[in-house]
Scaffold this motif. Sequence first.
Motif, PDB file in Angstrom:
ATOM      1  N   PRO A  53     -89.601  86.198  35.644  1.00 13.25           N
ATOM      2  CA  PRO A  53     -89.591  86.499  34.203  1.00 13.25           C
ATOM      3  C   PRO A  53     -90.618  87.549  33.794  1.00 13.25           C
ATOM      4  O   PRO A  53     -90.324  88.394  32.945  1.00 13.25           O
TER       5      PRO A  53
ATOM      6  N   MET B 282     -88.699  87.087  24.099  1.00  9.61           N
ATOM      7  CA  MET B 282     -87.918  85.983  23.545  1.00  9.61           C
ATOM      8  C   MET B 282     -88.618  85.395  22.330  1.00  9.61           C
ATOM      9  O   MET B 282     -89.833  85.229  22.324  1.00  9.61           O
TER      10      MET B 282
ATOM     11  N   PHE C  48     -88.703  81.968  20.470  1.00  9.23           N
ATOM     12  CA  PHE C  48     -88.295  80.595  20.755  1.00  9.23           C
ATOM     13  C   PHE C  48     -88.013  79.824  19.475  1.00  9.23           C
ATOM     14  O   PHE C  48     -88.575  80.110  18.424  1.00  9.23           O
TER      15      PHE C  48
ATOM     16  N   THR D 265     -88.109  91.434  29.080  1.00  6.60           N
ATOM     17  CA  THR D 265     -87.375  90.870  27.954  1.00  6.60           C
ATOM     18  C   THR D 265     -88.423  90.284  27.017  1.00  6.60           C
ATOM     19  O   THR D 265     -89.566  90.093  27.418  1.00  6.60           O
TER      20      THR D 265
ATOM     21  N   PHE E  69     -86.153  82.328  33.406  1.00  2.00           N
ATOM     22  CA  PHE E  69     -86.817  81.039  33.573  1.00  2.00           C
ATOM     23  C   PHE E  69     -86.073  80.168  34.571  1.00  2.00           C
ATOM     24  O   PHE E  69     -86.621  79.246  35.133  1.00  2.00           O
TER      25      PHE E  69
ATOM     26  N   ALA F  80     -83.644  85.470  30.583  1.00  2.09           N
ATOM     27  CA  ALA F  80     -85.097  85.650  30.560  1.00  2.09           C
ATOM     28  C   ALA F  80     -85.712  85.456  31.942  1.00  2.09           C
ATOM     29  O   ALA F  80     -86.811  85.921  32.205  1.00  2.09           O
TER      30      ALA F  80
ATOM     31  N   ARG G 257     -81.902  81.390  28.919  1.00  2.00           N
ATOM     32  CA  ARG G 257     -83.024  81.190  29.847  1.00  2.00           C
ATOM     33  C   ARG G 257     -82.768  81.871  31.189  1.00  2.00           C
ATOM     34  O   ARG G 257     -83.699  82.292  31.858  1.00  2.00           O
TER      35      ARG G 257
END
Lengths: 282, 345
Positions: free
Chosen positions: B72, B79, B81, B77, B52, B50, B47
Amino acid sequence: MRTDRLTLLLLILPGAGFIFLFLAAAIAMTVLQSVGLYSLVGESKLTFEHWFSLADRTFVDSFLFSLKVGVGSAFGTLVFSYPLALFLRRRRYGTQLIGSIIKIPLFVPALVAAFLILNVLAFHGILNSTLLGLGIIDRPLRMLNDKFGWNVLIIQIWKNLPFQLLILAATLESIQTDIEDAARNLGASPWRVIRHIILPLSAPGILIAVVLVFILTFGDYAITKVAGPVYPSSLSVLMYTEAFTLQQWGSAACIGVVITFASLLFVAIYARAARAVAEIGQ
Amino acid sequence: MSGLRLRNVVRHYGGFTAVDGVDLDIAKGELVTLLGPSGCGKTTTLRMVAGFMAPDSGDILFGERRMNDVPPHRRNTAMVFQSYALFPHMTVAENIAFGLKMRKIPAAEQMRRIGEAIDTVSLRGLEARRPGQLSGGQQQRVALARAIVTQPDILLFDEPLSNLDAKLREKVRLEIRELQKRLGVTTLYVTHDQVEALAISDRVVVMNKGRIEQVGAPEALYRQPLTSFVADFLGAANIVSGTAAGDHLVTTPIGRFSVGPERKLGSGPVKISWRPEDMRVAAPGAEANIVGARVRGVVFCGSFTELVLDVAGQQLRAQVDTGFRGREGDLLDFAVPSDRIRVVA
Ligand SMILES: Nc1ncnc2c1ncn2[C@@H]1O[C@H](COP(=O)(O)OP(=O)(O)O)[C@@H](O)[C@H]1O
Ligand SMILES: [Mg+2]
C-alpha cells in the motif's frame, strides 16, 4: 435517600475495611515501628537509631540491587513483550497457541518458577549439559548466584512477560486498524507505521506495563533468595534477615517503609506520566 | 495520474466469496461509484485497490502497471475512510503533513502544500487542534485534506459522508465532486446511498453479492435498469411478473402492458418495471396500459403525494402531484406510459 446511603456504606464496608485494616493500618504500624514505637520486642520509645543503622554499606547495596532488578526487569521484559505483542496482534496461524503457552508463567508461583529455571541454569543443569555435550564449552559455566544477578533478571523476565503481554495486547487492540491502514495508505512503510503511529499510541500501555513490573520485582523475595547473589541481597531478603535472623525488628520496619514508599513513589510518577500522555492523546 | 482497471477480481473470506469476478475500467479523471447494499463487497474491492489486501485471483492495474504485489505505501493512492481514521496524537497540520513527510517532500514545499490544502477545505485557524477537538464535519475535512495533499494517482472514498447529518452530507457531496473535477483525479467512491451515487458520479457500478449487476451513467442507469435488483435499488420500482405476448406486449395478472420499442421480447416469462413517478391517474377514455387500482394509502410527502395501491392482491406505488384529491378506498384507473416500462431480468 438515607437508607440508600446506608446501603452504600454497608456495601463498601467489607472492601474498604479490609484495605484499611491490612494496608493502611499495617503501613502505619510499620512506620511507627521504624521510629521505635509499638515495638514487638523490647521497650517502645521514639528513636531514629534504626534509620541511622540503615546508613551502612549492606543497606545501600541492597537498595541498589533491588533498584537494578526492578528497572532491569521492567525494561528487560519490555524488550521481549512489545515485539511479541506486535507479532501476536495480527492473527496468523499459530498465534493463539503461542498466546496461550506464553501465559503459563502467570500461573506458576515465583518460588516454583525460580526452582524451574534453576534446573536449567544450574552448574550441572540442562543448559550446561547441553553446551558441554555439544562441545561448545569444556567446563560448566557458573550461572547461578552470580554477583550481578543475571539469573534473577532472567527469571523475572520469564515470570513477568505474560503480565506485560496482556497489558500491551489490550493497548494495541484498542488502536483502530483503520488508523494503521491510513498511515500505510499515506506512504508509511511497516516500520514507520510502528514508529509514527503504533508506538506513540501505545505509550500509555507501555508505561503501565513498565511500572507494574517494576513494582512487582522491586520488592521481590523468593526469586532473589533462590537464585540471587549471596551478596548483596534484595531489600526484601535483607528485611527478612534483619527481622528473623538478627532480631532487628526496628531496622526491618525501616526497610519495609523504604520498599513501600519507593513503590508508591513510582506509582505516583506513573500516574502523572499517564495523565500527560492521555492529554497528548486527545 | 492514471486510470484504474480491475480484471476479474475475486476475493474470499474463508469459504465466503466477498468479491466474485469484478471487471471494471475507470478512465483517467473519472469518478466511479460502487453502489450496493451493505455486505455486497464494496469495501473489500476498495481495500484491494488500496493494497490492504490482495485479490485471490484477477488483476488490479493502475494505467498499464499491474499492482497486485505492490504494498500500500508504494501505490500512491489516497483514501478517505468512513471512520476518517485521523491520527489522534497529531494536530490537524501534522495529520495533513503525514503523507508529505513519508514522501520526504522538502519542508518549504510541505508548508506550501499544507497551507493550500487547509484553504481548500476551509480549515484555517484549526491547524493546531487535535482531531478530538473537532466536530464530525471538520474531521471529515481533515481526512479529505490529508488525502488530496499527497496528489494521489487514485483517490478512494469509503462511505465518507455516512457519519454526517443529512444537510451537511449534501453540501460536502457537492464539494467533493467539485474538488475532484478541479483536480482531475481518478476516483473510486463507495456508498450504499443511491441518491449520493447518482448525484456525485460520472458512472455508477451497482453491486450485489460480490458481483457487478450493471454499470452506467446515473441517468441511464435510473431510466434503463437491466435487472429488477437495479430497478429496485436505484429509487423505488413497481416490478410485475408476466409473460411476453408478442414483440412489445406483456401479459400480467394485473393486465396487459405494451412496452417500450427498443427491445424485442420473443416469448416466455418476463418481468417489467416502472417508477412510481411514471404512474399517473388515467385521463377518462384512455385505453393503453391502464391499471384499475384500489387506493390503500395516501401519504403527503411535501413536493409530491405517495399512493399505496392494490391491484388484484399486488401492491404498487405511485407518486402523483399534491393536487390529488382521492382517498383511501377509492377505485381509480392509473396509466403507465409504455416508454417508461422496462423489461428487466
Ligand atoms: N475480515 C473479514 N472476515 C470475514 N468476512 C468479512 C471480512 N470483511 C468483510 N467480510 C464479509 O464480506 C462481505 C463483504 O464485505 P464488505 O466488502 O465490507 O461489504 P460492503 O462494504 O459492501 O458493506 C460481507 O458479507 C462481510 O460480512
Ligand atoms: Mg463497507
